[in-house]
Design a protein around this motif. Structure first.
Motif, PDB file in Angstrom:
ATOM      1  N   ARG A 144       3.956  -4.176  -0.213  1.00 46.63           N
ATOM      2  CA  ARG A 144       3.045  -2.928  -0.700  1.00 46.63           C
ATOM      3  C   ARG A 144       3.536  -1.934   0.349  1.00 46.63           C
ATOM      4  O   ARG A 144       3.711  -1.727   1.387  1.00 46.63           O
ATOM      5  CB  ARG A 144       1.696  -3.283  -0.307  1.00 46.63           C
ATOM      6  N   THR A 154       2.546  -0.488   4.015  1.00 45.79           N
ATOM      7  CA  THR A 154       2.197  -1.466   5.041  1.00 45.79           C
ATOM      8  C   THR A 154       2.913  -1.264   6.372  1.00 45.79           C
ATOM      9  O   THR A 154       3.913  -1.100   6.413  1.00 45.79           O
ATOM     10  CB  THR A 154       2.524  -2.939   4.582  1.00 45.79           C
ATOM     11  N   LEU A 201       2.895  -7.974  10.691  1.00 45.01           N
ATOM     12  CA  LEU A 201       3.021  -9.202  11.604  1.00 45.01           C
ATOM     13  C   LEU A 201       1.737  -9.835  11.204  1.00 45.01           C
ATOM     14  O   LEU A 201       1.834 -11.156  11.346  1.00 45.01           O
ATOM     15  CB  LEU A 201       2.807  -8.703  12.959  1.00 45.01           C
ATOM     16  N   ILE A 202       0.509  -9.242  10.926  1.00 46.61           N
ATOM     17  CA  ILE A 202      -0.536 -10.161  10.671  1.00 46.61           C
ATOM     18  C   ILE A 202      -0.318 -10.853   9.389  1.00 46.61           C
ATOM     19  O   ILE A 202      -0.721 -12.057   9.189  1.00 46.61           O
ATOM     20  CB  ILE A 202      -1.843  -9.480  10.722  1.00 46.61           C
ATOM     21  N   VAL A 203       0.019 -10.093   8.477  1.00 46.85           N
ATOM     22  CA  VAL A 203       0.558 -10.975   7.036  1.00 46.85           C
ATOM     23  C   VAL A 203       1.360 -12.049   7.368  1.00 46.85           C
ATOM     24  O   VAL A 203       1.110 -13.402   6.862  1.00 46.85           O
ATOM     25  CB  VAL A 203       0.951 -10.002   6.165  1.00 46.85           C
ATOM     26  N   ILE A 221       5.502 -10.298   0.273  1.00 48.67           N
ATOM     27  CA  ILE A 221       4.196  -9.983   0.377  1.00 48.67           C
ATOM     28  C   ILE A 221       4.266  -9.073   1.724  1.00 48.67           C
ATOM     29  O   ILE A 221       3.077  -8.203   1.860  1.00 48.67           O
ATOM     30  CB  ILE A 221       3.594 -11.484   0.797  1.00 48.67           C
ATOM     31  N   VAL A 250      -6.051  -8.389   5.102  1.00 53.76           N
ATOM     32  CA  VAL A 250      -5.289  -7.238   5.612  1.00 53.76           C
ATOM     33  C   VAL A 250      -4.718  -6.448   4.628  1.00 53.76           C
ATOM     34  O   VAL A 250      -4.499  -5.177   4.773  1.00 53.76           O
ATOM     35  CB  VAL A 250      -3.894  -8.036   6.651  1.00 53.76           C
ATOM     36  N   VAL A 256      -4.054 -12.949   4.946  1.00 52.18           N
ATOM     37  CA  VAL A 256      -3.341 -11.929   4.365  1.00 52.18           C
ATOM     38  C   VAL A 256      -3.989 -11.126   3.197  1.00 52.18           C
ATOM     39  O   VAL A 256      -3.773 -10.064   3.297  1.00 52.18           O
ATOM     40  CB  VAL A 256      -2.185 -13.064   3.593  1.00 52.18           C
ATOM     41  N   THR A 288       0.612  -4.345  10.650  1.00 52.82           N
ATOM     42  CA  THR A 288      -0.270  -5.380   9.594  1.00 52.82           C
ATOM     43  C   THR A 288       0.692  -6.271   8.887  1.00 52.82           C
ATOM     44  O   THR A 288       0.264  -7.319   8.758  1.00 52.82           O
ATOM     45  CB  THR A 288      -0.527  -4.226   8.295  1.00 52.82           C
ATOM     46  N   ARG A 347       1.891   3.206  13.327  1.00 52.42           N
ATOM     47  CA  ARG A 347       0.961   2.486  12.669  1.00 52.42           C
ATOM     48  C   ARG A 347       0.616   3.028  11.194  1.00 52.42           C
ATOM     49  O   ARG A 347       1.122   4.086  10.960  1.00 52.42           O
ATOM     50  CB  ARG A 347      -0.583   2.589  13.490  1.00 52.42           C
TER      51      ARG A 347
END
Lengths: 312, 286
Positions: free
Chosen positions: B85, B88, B94-96, B81, A292, A289, B92, B286
């Motif tokens: 921001r 985002t 998805l990865i968070v 989260i 990224v 987290v 991104t 993206r």
């Protein structure tokens, strides 16, 4: 990275193994394996621009290919050669339909692939079932020290291959694909074939690492390749920096050493039994987290301040 | 025949759980374009918390409600989260959410340990058309039906619901008419959390929950949601029920060991066919 740094790195890598105590030598071997797989993930995510959540499946395919062959009497060298080939072959077969998918669809598809593979391995008696495949012979490399040199030679080869691909005509095509598929296709890049080739190459890296892993441990089970392992490889690739040659190495090193340190801390007397597991989950999750959000290009590109190699 | 009815109702009950997870995914994806990988964790958190509260003596109903509300808060937290921001991208995010899902393991193990948990649901056995099934499955179906019905009314008839739909169909236009798209995104995450939590508290009495149950839940939920392209709630509901029934029928009529594979192969097949039908893939945001 300039030549002097690279040479220094190579010298440190080669002199380190004899100096390490056994316990740390094992970590060194496993770190090399993780870096090898992560190099493939980094190519795939950095250049094909896709999240893969099933890379451990190809790690497992390589391991089982090497393990099954040698358990049934094939020479170990044949097993070692078969590991990357079988994994790449599987990637071509599976990738042909699946690489039509993009983004989160591909992420879930690769996750599904791994779950299917684990379930089949767990139920397949030919693969030792849930108990696992036992009695895999050792490679004749002379014990742990030999494995350390073998693994790090593989790391060097894999990084060299990555570097050459990144810098070649093919690499420029891939970078174009990662930025805009439409533009790449319009400029004559065979998008589908390039994506499949990267998928197969990254699977070959994972398969090769899996093969060495099988010989090193002498034992394989479906439980050695959990979904979390695939996520670990993604964390390493993202933390190190996608689409860079040295990013996978840096990412894998940072994560493996951090988890190892926390593991040591977690197994201190007085710590609860679940501490090592909890600490490593927290490290993987929070590092992913934080990277990224605050270091989106990863450690290596941020430190070297080069233009990003494909992801923007 | 009574076997068939039994499998059908049991399958619908299990499928309702997938449908709730899928609806949560759809609610979040429609508004924010984010696929929330932590969706399964909401179910685990709600179920674990409910189990603790029940064993602490809280009455049924209150404990489940607390579990679901906590999951909604967890959803809001993940949302803050993942999309808090500016700039985002959905990829991104998805990865968070993936990272948050893994971090949730740490929290869950510290609080509840790594052993499977369960709690008692609606006791007794119901007889429907000659088939004997656990009464709890009927409760799951009734609650899921009521909640998703209420949700449909909420989206169609209330200002907030319409604002959410507006953000889903055209974020730019929504912003122009004065809708706070970011706040709507967070609301969608809270709603997704509540739906995931509901799936957890409803299905735990009939199948135990462990800290890593979220992987199966999220994959089955995604499989259900993907039928409707992650944007159509009604199709996600149908997909979830279909998946649950198909798995239970497979288990009931022999090939029980392969029900997970069946669901996953279905997921892969649907996605590949959809991708082929869509033709050239639109440029990913993206």
């Amino acid at each position: 990275m300039n030549r002097a740094t690279l040479a220094a790195l190579a010298v440190v890598t080669l002199t380190l193994p004899p100096l390490l105590p056994d316990r740390h030598l094992a970590t060194y071997v496993l770190l090399g394996l993780a870096a090898t797989v992560t190099a493939g993930v980094s190519l795939l995510m950095g250049y094909a621009g896709q999240v893969t959540l099933g890379q451990a499946a190809f790690y497992a395919i390589g391991g089982y290919a090497a393990g099954l062959l040698t358990v049934h009497g094939a020479p170990t060298v044949a097993g070692l050669l078969a590991a990357p080939l079988v994994a790449a072959g599987a990637a071509v077969l599976l990738g042909a339909p699946l690489l039509r998918l993009r983004g989160h669809h591909l992420a879930f598809a690769t996750l599904a692939l791994q779950l299917i593979l684990l379930s089949l391995l767990g139920r397949g008696d030919w693969a030792g079932g849930a108990i696992g495949l036992q009695g895999i012979p050792q490679l004749p490399v002379g014990g742990d020290l030999g494995y350390a040199y073998l693994v790090w030679t593989v790391v060097a080869v894999v990084l060299l291959v990555s570097h050459n691909i990144v810098d070649s005509r093919v690499g420029r095509g891939l970078r174009a694909v990662a930025t805009s598929e439409t533009a790449a296709a319009a400029s004559g890049v065979a998008v589908g074939r390039y994506r499949l080739a990267v998928f197969a190459l990254s699977a070959a890296f994972a398969g090769l690492a899996g093969g060495i892993y099988a010989f090193y441990l002498g034992y394989l089970a479906p439980g050695s390749f959990p979904v979390l392992l695939s996520i670990e490889f993604v964390v390493m690739a993202v933390v190190g920096g996608l689409g860079t040659t040295t990013g996978p190495l840096v990412g894998a090193t940072v994560i493996v050493l951090l988890v190892q340190a926390l593991n040591t801390l977690g197994t201190q007397p007085g710590m609860p039994g679940y501490a090592p597991g909890v600490l490593s989950y927290a490290v993987y999750g929070l590092l992913l987290v934080a990277t990224v959000l605050y270091l989106p290009r990863g450690i290596v590109p941020t430190l070297t301040r080069r233009p990003p190699g494909g992801t923007s | 025949m009574s076997d068939f009815i039994g499998y059908l109702l049991t399958g619908l009950g299990i499928g309702a759980g997938y449908a709730l997870v899928a609806s949560g995914l759809v609610a979040i994806h429609r508004v924010t374009r984010v696929v929330n990988f932590a969706q399964g964790a909401f179910a685990v958190v709600a179920a674990m918390l409910t189990a603790s509260l029940l064993s602490a003596g809280l009455p049924h109903g209150l404990a489940e409600l607390t579990g679901v509300l906590t999951a909604a808060l967890a959803g809001l937290f993940v949302g803050v989260i993942a999309i808090g921001r500016p700039g985002t991208t959905p990829g991104t995010s998805l990865i968070v959410t993936l990272g948050l899902g893994v971090s949730a393991y740490a929290v869950e193990i510290v609080i509840w340990g790594d052993q499977p948990r369960s709690f008692a649901g609606l006791p007794g056995v119901a007889v429907v058309a000659g088939a004997r099934i656990q009464a709890h499955y009927l409760l799951i179906l009734a609650v899921t039906g009521a909640v998703l019905g209420a949700l449909a009314v909420f989206f169609a008839r209330t200002d907030t619901g319409r604002a959410l739909t507006a953000c889903a169909s055209n974020p730019y236009a929504a912003r122009v008419v004065g809708i706070d798209v970011r706040r709507m995104g967070l609301l969608a995450f809270a709603l997704g959390g509540a739906l995931g939590g509901l799936a957890g508290v409803l299905t735990t009495p009939v199948q135990q929950v462990t800290f890593d149950s979220d992987v199966t839940l999220i994959v089955n939920g995604f499989a259900a949601a993907v039928l409707g392209g992650l944007t159509r709630p009604a199709v996600a509901l149908a997909g979830g029920l279909l998946l649950g029934v198909a798995q239970t029928m497979l288990a009931g009529y022999g090939a029980g060991a392969y029900q997970l594979e069946a669901a996953l192969v279905l997921l892969l097949g649907v996605m590949v066919v959809q991708a082929a039908r869509r033709g050239p893939v639109p440029e990913a945001a993206r």
